[in-house]
Design a protein around this motif. Structure first.
Motif, PDB file in Angstrom:
ATOM      1  N   ARG A  54       9.000 -11.577  -0.586  1.00 25.25           N
ATOM      2  CA  ARG A  54      10.203 -10.967   0.000  1.00 25.25           C
ATOM      3  C   ARG A  54      10.305 -11.330   1.475  1.00 25.25           C
ATOM      4  NH1 ARG A  54      10.003  -4.911   0.379  1.00 25.25           N
ATOM      5  NH2 ARG A  54      10.098  -5.122   2.623  1.00 25.25           N
ATOM      6  N   GLN A  67       3.752 -12.642   8.773  1.00 19.03           N
ATOM      7  CA  GLN A  67       3.294 -12.642   7.391  1.00 19.03           C
ATOM      8  C   GLN A  67       2.475 -11.378   7.157  1.00 19.03           C
ATOM      9  OE1 GLN A  67       1.822 -16.482   5.863  1.00 19.03           O
ATOM     10  NE2 GLN A  67       2.246 -17.264   7.906  1.00 19.03           N
ATOM     11  N   CYS A 100       6.485 -11.322   2.898  1.00 18.71           N
ATOM     12  CA  CYS A 100       5.386 -10.695   2.167  1.00 18.71           C
ATOM     13  C   CYS A 100       4.594 -11.804   1.476  1.00 18.71           C
ATOM     14  CB  CYS A 100       5.917  -9.692   1.135  1.00 18.71           C
ATOM     15  SG  CYS A 100       4.599  -8.946   0.140  1.00 18.71           S
ATOM     16  N   GLU A 128      12.329 -10.477   5.133  1.00 20.52           N
ATOM     17  CA  GLU A 128      13.141  -9.529   5.884  1.00 20.52           C
ATOM     18  C   GLU A 128      13.412 -10.112   7.262  1.00 20.52           C
ATOM     19  OE1 GLU A 128      14.464  -6.682   4.889  1.00 20.52           O
ATOM     20  OE2 GLU A 128      13.482  -6.677   2.927  1.00 20.52           O
ATOM     21  N   THR A 168      -2.471   0.708   3.964  1.00 23.11           N
ATOM     22  CA  THR A 168      -1.381   0.330   4.858  1.00 23.11           C
ATOM     23  C   THR A 168      -1.940   0.108   6.246  1.00 23.11           C
ATOM     24  OG1 THR A 168      -0.864   2.625   5.318  1.00 23.11           O
ATOM     25  CG2 THR A 168       0.379   1.561   3.552  1.00 23.11           C
ATOM     26  N   CYS A 177       4.270  -6.267   1.968  1.00 27.01           N
ATOM     27  CA  CYS A 177       5.301  -5.235   2.035  1.00 27.01           C
ATOM     28  C   CYS A 177       4.780  -3.926   1.442  1.00 27.01           C
ATOM     29  CB  CYS A 177       6.573  -5.690   1.318  1.00 27.01           C
ATOM     30  SG  CYS A 177       6.438  -5.813  -0.475  1.00 27.01           S
ATOM     31  N   GLU A 178       5.481  -2.850   1.738  1.00 28.22           N
ATOM     32  CA  GLU A 178       5.057  -1.521   1.281  1.00 28.22           C
ATOM     33  C   GLU A 178       4.987  -1.434  -0.238  1.00 28.22           C
ATOM     34  OE1 GLU A 178       7.454   1.509   3.041  1.00 28.22           O
ATOM     35  OE2 GLU A 178       6.802   1.025   5.074  1.00 28.22           O
ATOM     36  N   GLU A 179       5.969  -2.037  -0.924  1.00 33.48           N
ATOM     37  CA  GLU A 179       5.968  -1.974  -2.388  1.00 33.48           C
ATOM     38  C   GLU A 179       4.741  -2.671  -2.970  1.00 33.48           C
ATOM     39  OE1 GLU A 179       8.729  -3.284  -6.165  1.00 33.48           O
ATOM     40  OE2 GLU A 179       9.672  -2.963  -4.214  1.00 33.48           O
ATOM     41  N   CYS A 180       4.401  -3.839  -2.447  1.00 33.59           N
ATOM     42  CA  CYS A 180       3.206  -4.544  -2.929  1.00 33.59           C
ATOM     43  C   CYS A 180       1.942  -3.771  -2.582  1.00 33.59           C
ATOM     44  CB  CYS A 180       3.152  -5.955  -2.355  1.00 33.59           C
ATOM     45  SG  CYS A 180       4.385  -7.073  -3.086  1.00 33.59           S
ATOM     46  N   GLN A 181       1.923  -3.125  -1.425  1.00 33.12           N
ATOM     47  CA  GLN A 181       0.764  -2.311  -1.057  1.00 33.12           C
ATOM     48  C   GLN A 181       0.574  -1.182  -2.057  1.00 33.12           C
ATOM     49  OE1 GLN A 181       1.187  -0.998   2.993  1.00 33.12           O
ATOM     50  NE2 GLN A 181       1.132  -3.083   3.797  1.00 33.12           N
TER      51      GLN A 181
END
Length: 154
Positions: A103, A138, A98, A105, A152, A141-145
């Motif tokens: 983060r 690169q 991210c 993954e 998204t 991430c969903e949380e940062c979005q």
């Protein structure tokens, strides 16, 4: 020393198979990397010091270098980040980072067999047998979005 006796026994066996002595420093570093994958050396030092408070930074750097050379650890370097380490080796997986929070993954091999990608050799070049393809995805991430209210994308 590690979360389970099975892990300690496996690491000890692998160290012996590589002709290395089984030391509490090596086991502490391996356990720290296993518990905290995708960590930089400083994070591994902090985690390993939970088990060995007197462990020096120099010892951790030496152990990380040695275990990486033996391919018991994998070292990778995302852009704008210190080198990160993990115990997942030998399977040619990739990583997604991210760009907002950092983060990391794991990403399974995208297509086909290792090394996943087939290079195109230009005429006149000297092709080689590819053993590993290292792909870095690169994105955000969903949380940062959600936190940044970004759209998204798939």
């Amino acid at each position: 020393m590690t979360d389970s006796l099975g892990s300690t026994d496996a690491w000890a066996g692998a160290l012996r198979a590589h002709g290395r002595r089984v030391t509490k420093q090596r086991l502490a570093v391996l356990a720290a990397v296993e518990r905290h994958p995708h960590s930089p050396a400083e994070g591994i030092l902090a985690a390993a010091r939970e088990e060995l408070p007197d462990l020096t930074a120099q010892s951790v750097y030496v152990v990380l270098g040695d275990l990486t050379e033996l391919q018991m650890l994998r070292r990778f370097e995302p852009p704008h980040s210190p080198a990160l380490y993990e115990t997942r080796v030998g399977d040619n997986h990739h990583h997604a980072v991210c760009v907002s929070c950092g983060r990391v993954e794991d990403v399974e091999c995208a297509v086909g067999h290792a090394p996943c990608l087939t290079p195109h050799w230009e005429a006149g070049s000297k092709p080689m047998t590819i053993q590993i393809a290292d792909v870095l995805y690169q994105g955000v991430c969903e949380e940062c979005q959600r936190n940044q209210k970004l759209p998204t994308r798939n």
